[in-house]
Design a protein around this motif. Structure first.
Motif, PDB file in Angstrom:
ATOM      1  N   THR A  84       0.754  -1.267  -0.064  1.00  0.00           N
ATOM      2  CA  THR A  84       0.119  -0.131   0.164  1.00  0.00           C
ATOM      3  C   THR A  84       0.962   1.243   0.108  1.00  0.00           C
ATOM      4  N   LYS A  85       0.223   2.500  -0.219  1.00  0.00           N
ATOM      5  CA  LYS A  85       0.696   3.688  -0.352  1.00  0.00           C
ATOM      6  C   LYS A  85       1.076   4.234   1.124  1.00  0.00           C
ATOM      7  N   GLU A  86       0.216   3.569   1.917  1.00  0.00           N
ATOM      8  CA  GLU A  86       0.599   4.227   3.409  1.00  0.00           C
ATOM      9  C   GLU A  86       1.741   3.551   4.147  1.00  0.00           C
ATOM     10  N   LYS A  87       2.054   2.407   3.760  1.00  0.00           N
ATOM     11  CA  LYS A  87       3.023   1.720   4.495  1.00  0.00           C
ATOM     12  C   LYS A  87       4.509   2.168   4.510  1.00  0.00           C
ATOM     13  N   GLU A  89       4.887   5.200   3.941  1.00  0.00           N
ATOM     14  CA  GLU A  89       5.084   6.565   4.407  1.00  0.00           C
ATOM     15  C   GLU A  89       5.194   6.294   5.906  1.00  0.00           C
ATOM     16  N   MET A  90       4.224   5.479   6.445  1.00  0.00           N
ATOM     17  CA  MET A  90       4.917   5.137   7.944  1.00  0.00           C
ATOM     18  C   MET A  90       6.113   4.759   8.287  1.00  0.00           C
ATOM     19  N   GLN A  93       8.267   8.053   8.206  1.00  0.00           N
ATOM     20  CA  GLN A  93       7.843   8.882   9.069  1.00  0.00           C
ATOM     21  C   GLN A  93       8.574   8.408  10.496  1.00  0.00           C
ATOM     22  N   LYS A 123       7.002   9.545  -6.058  1.00  0.00           N
ATOM     23  CA  LYS A 123       6.949   8.832  -4.632  1.00  0.00           C
ATOM     24  C   LYS A 123       8.144   9.393  -3.709  1.00  0.00           C
ATOM     25  N   GLU A 229       5.794  -3.008   8.326  1.00  0.00           N
ATOM     26  CA  GLU A 229       5.854  -1.631   8.467  1.00  0.00           C
ATOM     27  C   GLU A 229       6.482  -1.771  10.142  1.00  0.00           C
TER      28      GLU A 229
ATOM     29  N   GLU B  86      -6.924   8.426  13.740  1.00  0.00           N
ATOM     30  CA  GLU B  86      -6.233   7.288  13.221  1.00  0.00           C
ATOM     31  C   GLU B  86      -4.937   7.173  14.416  1.00  0.00           C
TER      32      GLU B  86
END
Lengths: 247, 247
Positions: A84-87, A89-90, A93, A123, A229, B86
């Motif tokens: 996924t796109k979110e992983k 990013e997490m 961060q 990305k 992640e 979240e």
């Protein structure tokens, strides 16, 4: 206090802030002439700074601030591209908050997601922005570099690493518990540590075998199965615990 | 292999699976008669199970599976209610993966968000679902309980804790590094550990003083400023590293 980053050849006289910093400092944070903030110069020194001219976006440096917030090891995380796109990013961060020095994404054999046709440029720009913001918030000096390589072996193409680890579920299943501790106990300040993580579904035996030829040692991260992640965050925390608290 | 949880008085004969488990096993995972999966019974034992009747949703237990995936300490995290929707979700999911036993949210003095007018019922139901799913994925035996209390002191109302810690930024700023290590080194298997975390902006001095009356010790989590959702994950990882890998 707000913290910003700048690259500048001189620390004398007035310093021209970047447009991004000006926007955040003046438009978002409503800084006025005389407002003080922290400025990290050239990823090395931290200064207390003061806004001199809000229209021109210039500041002057008042004094250096003592700063010992970087991990004793330079940690590079190499992560198999998650689904996924979110992983990503997490990972970027949180790993930045926890002190990572560099984050590399690579296409693992089990990676479902692919960054092709120049998609990686966009990305990476977004991920780099997340890393920079997290570094500011965590009051770090270093903004971790986020990069992408097509193949696992390319992780080794650009630099040398003193300690090379791969998080491997099978290692934990076989009851291996000591490899991470052993490696962190013998780590010396200033060394480069590389830690490799699989995507969802993990690395393949073939990839683990390939990594062995690069002297990468499998380590277990405890008996629970961690998501792709979560494992890098466990490792970063363990490094901090061993090298910054335990010592 | 898929893992599900069940509470049942008997482990003899056929076992009636819950509607949720049936739906996931049969409709989502397309299990057929004879398909094997893992069943955690009464949060204590893990069995290899086999689907007996797909229409009735019954299974039989084949054999016990040895299982040592729970942390030696029972860890309760008490987190000041964060601002966004979240963040509690991330804390619950990741802390479950990392072995937490219970997660309590409380209204801290600096909590911007409030769970009022029965809102907490819906919030807790969703968070408990996230905890349960994360426990299944992490192959745990325990599904952590997620609860909510209105006031900080209510954290102490329901049970006793052997080790009581509060993550405090000021502790780290003053260069304190040994308190966490000291507490984890003396921890004994089976003990209850409570760790308290502030919301965005941290706990107030007043809250820290109040916690001192409950014998809660401030501990630093390294020199970088961690976000409210990152600090619990650092602590969980440090506990695992010290008690499962280091030993």
């Amino acid at each position: 206090m707000q913290r910003y980053f700048i690259s500048t050849p001189s620390t004398e006289g007035t310093i021209q802030l970047t447009p991004d910093t000006c926007h955040h400092l003046i438009d978002v944070m409503r800084a006025q002439v005389g407002t003080q903030f922290e400025l990290v110069v050239n990823h090395q020194n931290v200064y207390l700074a003061e806004l001199v001219d809000a229209n021109r976006g210039t500041a002057k440096l008042l004094e250096t601030i003592p700063n010992e917030v970087e991990l004793p090891l330079k940690v590079t995380l190499a992560c198999g591209l998650p689904k996924t796109k979110e992983k990503p990013e997490m990972i970027v961060q949180k790993a930045t908050e926890l002190g990572a020095h560099q984050i590399i994404f690579f296409e693992a054999q089990r990676s479902v997601s692919h960054w092709t046709n120049g998609k990686e440029v966009k990305k990476l720009a977004r991920l780099q922005k997340i890393a920079n913001a997290a570094a500011e918030q965590a009051h770090r000096i270093v903004q971790p570099r986020v990069t992408y390589v097509k193949k696992l072996e390319d992780v080794f193409g650009q630099q040398d690493f003193d300690i090379r680890l791969v998080a491997w579920e099978e290692s934990a299943k076989q009851g291996e518990t000591k490899a991470l501790v052993k490696n962190l106990q013998k780590a010396q300040a200033g060394q480069e540590l590389l830690a490799i993580f699989g995507p969802e579904g993990g690395l393949t035996q073939q990839e683990i075998d390939q990594l062995a030829t690069y002297q990468v040692e499998p380590v277990g991260l405890g008996p629970r199965i961690l998501r792709t992640e979560t494992a890098p965050l466990y490792l970063m925390s363990a490094i901090s615990y061993q090298l910054e608290l335990f010592k």
